[in-house]
Design an enzyme around this catalytic site. Sequence first.
Site, PDB file in Angstrom:
ATOM      1  N   CYS A   1       0.857  -1.181   0.000  1.00 34.96           N
ATOM      2  CA  CYS A   1       0.000   0.000   0.000  1.00 34.96           C
ATOM      3  C   CYS A   1       0.895   1.233   0.000  1.00 34.96           C
ATOM      4  O   CYS A   1       2.051   1.154  -0.418  1.00 34.96           O
ATOM      5  CB  CYS A   1      -0.991  -0.019   1.162  1.00 34.96           C
ATOM      6  SG  CYS A   1      -0.271   0.189   2.799  1.00 34.96           S
TER       7      CYS A   1
ATOM      8  N   ARG B   1      -3.588  -0.592   5.398  1.00 36.08           N
ATOM      9  CA  ARG B   1      -4.134  -1.680   4.589  1.00 36.08           C
ATOM     10  C   ARG B   1      -3.211  -2.872   4.454  1.00 36.08           C
ATOM     11  O   ARG B   1      -3.624  -4.012   4.705  1.00 36.08           O
ATOM     12  CB  ARG B   1      -4.482  -1.160   3.182  1.00 36.08           C
ATOM     13  CG  ARG B   1      -5.564  -0.120   3.184  1.00 36.08           C
ATOM     14  CD  ARG B   1      -5.722   0.534   1.836  1.00 36.08           C
ATOM     15  NE  ARG B   1      -4.585   1.435   1.589  1.00 36.08           N
ATOM     16  CZ  ARG B   1      -4.404   2.123   0.480  1.00 36.08           C
ATOM     17  NH1 ARG B   1      -5.260   1.990  -0.523  1.00 36.08           N
ATOM     18  NH2 ARG B   1      -3.373   2.927   0.340  1.00 36.08           N
TER      19      ARG B   1
ATOM     20  N   ASP C   1      -8.149   3.664   1.207  1.00 35.94           N
ATOM     21  CA  ASP C   1      -7.216   3.963   2.296  1.00 35.94           C
ATOM     22  C   ASP C   1      -7.976   4.584   3.465  1.00 35.94           C
ATOM     23  O   ASP C   1      -8.530   5.671   3.325  1.00 35.94           O
ATOM     24  CB  ASP C   1      -6.141   4.926   1.796  1.00 35.94           C
ATOM     25  CG  ASP C   1      -4.978   5.076   2.759  1.00 35.94           C
ATOM     26  OD1 ASP C   1      -5.071   4.581   3.902  1.00 35.94           O
ATOM     27  OD2 ASP C   1      -3.975   5.691   2.365  1.00 35.94           O
TER      28      ASP C   1
END
Length: 140
Positions: A7, A13, A111
């Site tokens: 990420c 994440r 996100d």
Amino acid sequence: MKIIFVCTGNTCRSPMAESIAQSKLPNHTIVSRGMYAIDGQPISDHTKEILLERHLNVPYQAQSFTASDINADLILTMGSSHKRIIKELYDNTDHVFTLNEYVDKIGEVSDPFGGSKSAYLEIYNELNLLIDSLKNKILN
């Protein structure tokens, strides 16, 4: 098989994906990285809380994506921008996909950075389902 989840900062994440996948695919090497991670930065408090509440492994510190990571068997990014950057920076990237793309789902993993715990929990639940699909694809 070595799988890397990627990420942006490796604080939300991808650490969640790493922990979930480690619990579902214990015979595989699974790590996470961030394209713009600051090595050693702690993962987000909400991520840590959610993983601890579920008795999952907690990757406590962020790690950046490096040239040696391109040698993993499978690299799964949370968004198309992460995938694009990896493909621009490295050769031999046929094993780089977005997580959704790899499991034949539309979209990207949003996100939750800076959001509420419930926003993080939404992403956790989404990742849990995506990694169930990943497990089915890898094991079948």
